[in-house]
Design an enzyme around this catalytic site. Structure first.
Site, PDB file in Angstrom:
ATOM      1  N   ARG A 205       4.130   2.917   2.998  1.00 44.89           N
ATOM      2  CA  ARG A 205       4.908   1.924   3.766  1.00 44.89           C
ATOM      3  C   ARG A 205       6.410   2.130   3.615  1.00 44.89           C
ATOM      4  NH1 ARG A 205       0.079   1.215   6.021  1.00 44.89           N
ATOM      5  NH2 ARG A 205      -1.321  -0.154   4.854  1.00 44.89           N
TER       6      ARG A 205
ATOM      7  N   ARG B 176      -7.171  10.746   1.337  1.00 46.94           N
ATOM      8  CA  ARG B 176      -6.686   9.706   0.431  1.00 46.94           C
ATOM      9  C   ARG B 176      -7.438   9.749  -0.904  1.00 46.94           C
ATOM     10  NH1 ARG B 176      -7.627   4.391   3.798  1.00 46.94           N
ATOM     11  NH2 ARG B 176      -6.531   3.384   2.060  1.00 46.94           N
TER      12      ARG B 176
ATOM     13  N   ASP C  83     -10.512  -7.431   0.791  1.00 47.89           N
ATOM     14  CA  ASP C  83      -9.675  -6.632   1.673  1.00 47.89           C
ATOM     15  C   ASP C  83      -9.187  -7.572   2.781  1.00 47.89           C
ATOM     16  OD1 ASP C  83      -8.330  -4.532   2.850  1.00 47.89           O
ATOM     17  OD2 ASP C  83     -10.062  -3.205   2.985  1.00 47.89           O
TER      18      ASP C  83
ATOM     19  N   ASP D 249       0.871  -1.183   0.000  1.00 48.00           N
ATOM     20  CA  ASP D 249       0.000   0.000   0.000  1.00 48.00           C
ATOM     21  C   ASP D 249       0.904   1.228   0.000  1.00 48.00           C
ATOM     22  OD1 ASP D 249      -2.927  -0.889   0.466  1.00 48.00           O
ATOM     23  OD2 ASP D 249      -1.827  -2.034   1.966  1.00 48.00           O
TER      24      ASP D 249
ATOM     25  N   HIS E  91     -11.927   0.975  -2.737  1.00 49.89           N
ATOM     26  CA  HIS E  91     -12.411  -0.282  -2.179  1.00 49.89           C
ATOM     27  C   HIS E  91     -13.769  -0.530  -2.813  1.00 49.89           C
ATOM     28  CE1 HIS E  91      -9.721   1.642   0.772  1.00 49.89           C
ATOM     29  NE2 HIS E  91      -9.330   0.407   1.074  1.00 49.89           N
TER      30      HIS E  91
ATOM     31  N   HIS F  99     -11.271  -1.121   9.696  1.00 48.53           N
ATOM     32  CA  HIS F  99     -10.223  -1.839  10.425  1.00 48.53           C
ATOM     33  C   HIS F  99     -10.698  -2.189  11.831  1.00 48.53           C
ATOM     34  CE1 HIS F  99      -7.826   0.186   7.295  1.00 48.53           C
ATOM     35  NE2 HIS F  99      -7.003  -0.834   7.423  1.00 48.53           N
TER      36      HIS F  99
END
Length: 351
Positions: A72, A140, A253, A64, A171, A183
């Site tokens: 990352r 984002r 996901d 990601d 998504h 999450h």
């Protein structure tokens, strides 16, 4: 035989147990997180070792690497990249300049990934955030209109592909109305189907030709009031495949996200006795719903074994979609690195 799943690993190098798992279970791909990132040589060694163990030189290695809050690989080893909102800011001043900047900066980002053996990036984010929605998407996103999100998402995807990196649209079919973070909790979207179609689904329909997509752990009550997309044959079959028209490789996901805790209760009730474990249940239900490949990210090898057992081998239409996705990989083209760095520097100065 290749396993119908993608998994993570615990650290910056593979343990003996992880090596044995990859050799035996043969996951389709590996996904990396900040915990797996140290420097260029280390990532090269890690990606090379993974491909050596599975015996496929083109085995997908994902990350990601969006920019902004989701990056990352970052400083000091790599440059910082802006969030999606920064591309939107340029686009809203001058559309052509915005599209050109987006494609060029993502081409530069692809170079960072390709040089360490990463060939898949989990972008572009095609979610369209709405007023009052949770900040998990927030900046984002490439804007607040489906048309703008689609255009900038297309430019981002093209920049990655020019650099030999495959994009994943996410998504699907849209996380922009979620009022909580999947999450941690299960988002439920209660708006009419026609409203979802006009706004949330539209960018995904515009980019339905992109070879890979990632599901949203979101319940759309107008379509399936019990199960989120990842576990819903109605959402995947009627919306993702038919209405949106996406026929590429569909991956879930992350199965370890807490949104699916509540989902299992709603989908199968409190009794999970027909499944070997909660993780096994998630994996089986996602495949049954229509996901081609399962994604498991946390690096817990016990859970990875459960996902591998439930996933089985990649076959049939899922295998064809996986092969087709990899066929889009190509040798990176030449580009003006200095100009790309100049544009990036300008964007970061404005961010």
């Amino acid at each position: 035989m290749i396993g119908a799943f993608i998994c993570g690993c615990a650290g910056v190098e593979l343990s003996a147990d992880e090596e044995a798992f990859f050799r035996d279970a043969q996951p389709w791909g590996l996904i990396l997180f900040a915990r797996n990132v140290e420097n260029r040589k280390q990532i090269c060694d890690l990606t090379s070792r993974f491909r050596e163990l599975v015996g496929r030189t083109d085995a997908p290695v994902l990350i990601d690497q969006e920019g902004g809050r989701v990056q990352r690989m970052g400083p000091p080893e790599w440059r910082k990249y802006p969030p999606g909102r920064s591309y939107a800011d340029i686009y809203e001043l001058d559309a052509l300049t915005g599209l050109s900047a987006t494609r060029l900066v993502y081409r530069l980002l692809a170079r960072d990934l390709a040089e360490v053996g990463i060939n898949v990036d989990c972008v572009p984010v095609l979610d369209v955030p709405q007023a009052g929605s949770h900040k998990i998407i927030g900046d984002r996103a490439y804007g607040s209109s489906p048309e703008q999100v689609a255009l900038l998402g297309r430019a981002a995807a093209q920049g990655l592909m020019d650099g030999g990196v495959l994009p994943i649209i996410k998504h699907i079919p849209g996380h922009g109305r979620a009022f909580c973070d999947s999450h941690l909790e299960l988002p439920v979207v209660d708006v009419p189907h026609h409203q979802l179609e006009q706004v949330d689904f539209a960018p995904f329909a515009a980019l339905a030709d992109i070879p890979m997509a990632m599901t949203a752990h979101v319940v759309y009550s107008a379509i399936d009031e019990d199960a989120p997309c990842t576990l819903s044959s109605k959402v995947i079959g009627d919306v993702v495949r038919k209405q949106i028209g996406f026929d590429g490789l569909l991956m879930s996901d992350d199965l370890s996200m807490k949104a699916l805790d509540a989902s299992l209760t709603q989908v199968v009730g409190e009794d999970l006795s027909n499944f070997r474990s909660s993780m096994h249940a998630r994996a089986e239900l996602a495949l049954k719903a229509g996901c081609d490949v399962l994604l498991h990210c946390n690096g817990d090898i016990e859970e990875m074994n459960q996902v591998a057992d439930a996933a089985g081998t990649l076959k049939g239409i899922a295998e064809k979609r996986a092969l087709r996705a990899l066929s889009f990989l190509r040798t990176p083209d030449d580009f003006d690195v200095a100009e790309a760095e100049r544009v990036l520097d300008s964007m970061m100065a404005m961010a």
